[in-house]
Structure formats: C-alpha cells, structure tokens
Design a protein around this motif. Structure first.
Motif, PDB file in Angstrom:
ATOM      1  N   ASP A   1       0.844  -1.189   0.000  1.00  0.00           N
ATOM      2  CA  ASP A   1       0.000   0.000   0.000  1.00  0.00           C
ATOM      3  C   ASP A   1       0.885   1.248   0.000  1.00  0.00           C
ATOM      4  O   ASP A   1       2.110   1.163  -0.146  1.00  0.00           O
ATOM      5  N   SER A   2       0.268   2.405   0.163  1.00  0.00           N
ATOM      6  CA  SER A   2       1.008   3.666   0.079  1.00  0.00           C
ATOM      7  C   SER A   2       2.059   3.809   1.174  1.00  0.00           C
ATOM      8  O   SER A   2       3.071   4.474   0.970  1.00  0.00           O
TER       9      SER A   2
ATOM     10  N   THR B   1       1.829   5.455  -9.449  1.00  0.00           N
ATOM     11  CA  THR B   1       2.392   6.594  -8.722  1.00  0.00           C
ATOM     12  C   THR B   1       3.629   7.176  -9.401  1.00  0.00           C
ATOM     13  O   THR B   1       4.215   8.130  -8.897  1.00  0.00           O
TER      14      THR B   1
END
Length: 116
Positions: free
Chosen positions: A56-57, A93
């Motif tokens: 995840d981030s 991203t």
C-alpha cells in the motif's frame, strides 16, 4: 504469509529481502530495516520484493524515503523481483520512473554502480 525482513551481503552491496505484505502494520519494520542499512554506510542496496504480493502507500513511502536517503549519501537503491500487483502501484504513482526495478537481484546488482 508472515512478514519478515532479512539483510545479507550481496555481490555488490546489501540485499534486503522482504517477505509478506507491505501495509501500515508492517511498513515500520521495513522503514527501520532500510534506515539501519543506510546508516550502516551501505552504498548499494537492492530491495528484493519477490515474496511481496501486496504493497500500500505506506510501503511505497518507505521505499521512496530510503531511496532519497541513499541518493543524499551518493548511494544507489534498486528493486528486484517486483510482482505485478506491486509493479502496478509503482507505475500508477510513477515511482517506477525514479526507482529502478529489475527482474532478479542479480540483474539489479549487475546494473548498479560499483560500490566504493
């Protein structure tokens, strides 16, 4: 899959092997492990993500921070064994444009600058 982090001397630098998902509960261990490697004076670091199926981030952020720390110390950080789900996060991203990814640890080590 249980989360684990192991560090070993590679052919060129330090290899950090990550096993398990990288999420808010496991990322602090990754961040601390990478910081320890950076602060130990490593010049070349390969993060082996072969056994990471999800990120995840927070995991992404830990990798970016480690990359920036390595660059600030004239070092190099690359990723190896990035699986499709993780590669997608890197691509969405645009982190894949900054941190190089390789199919294997050996490929990453061969592409890295010589450790001095």
């Amino acid at each position: 899959m249980e989360f684990a982090l192991a560090t070993r001397r590679g052919h060129v630098g330090t290899v950090v092997k990550v096993v398990g998902d990288l999420d808010m509960s496991t990322t602090p261990r990754l961040r601390d492990g990478l910081l320890e490697v950076v602060e130990s004076g490593a010049r070349v670091v390969v993060v082996d993500l072969t056994d990471v199926g999800f990120m995840d981030s927070s995991g992404l952020g830990a990798l970016v921070v480690a990359y920036k720390e390595m660059r600030a110390r004239d070092g190099w950080l690359g990723l190896a064994g990035v699986r499709p789900a993780v590669r997608k996060v890197l691509s969405i991203t645009s982190v894949d444009r900054v941190i190089e990814s390789f199919d294997t640890v050996q490929d990453a080590e061969e592409a890295s600058p010589p450790a001095s």
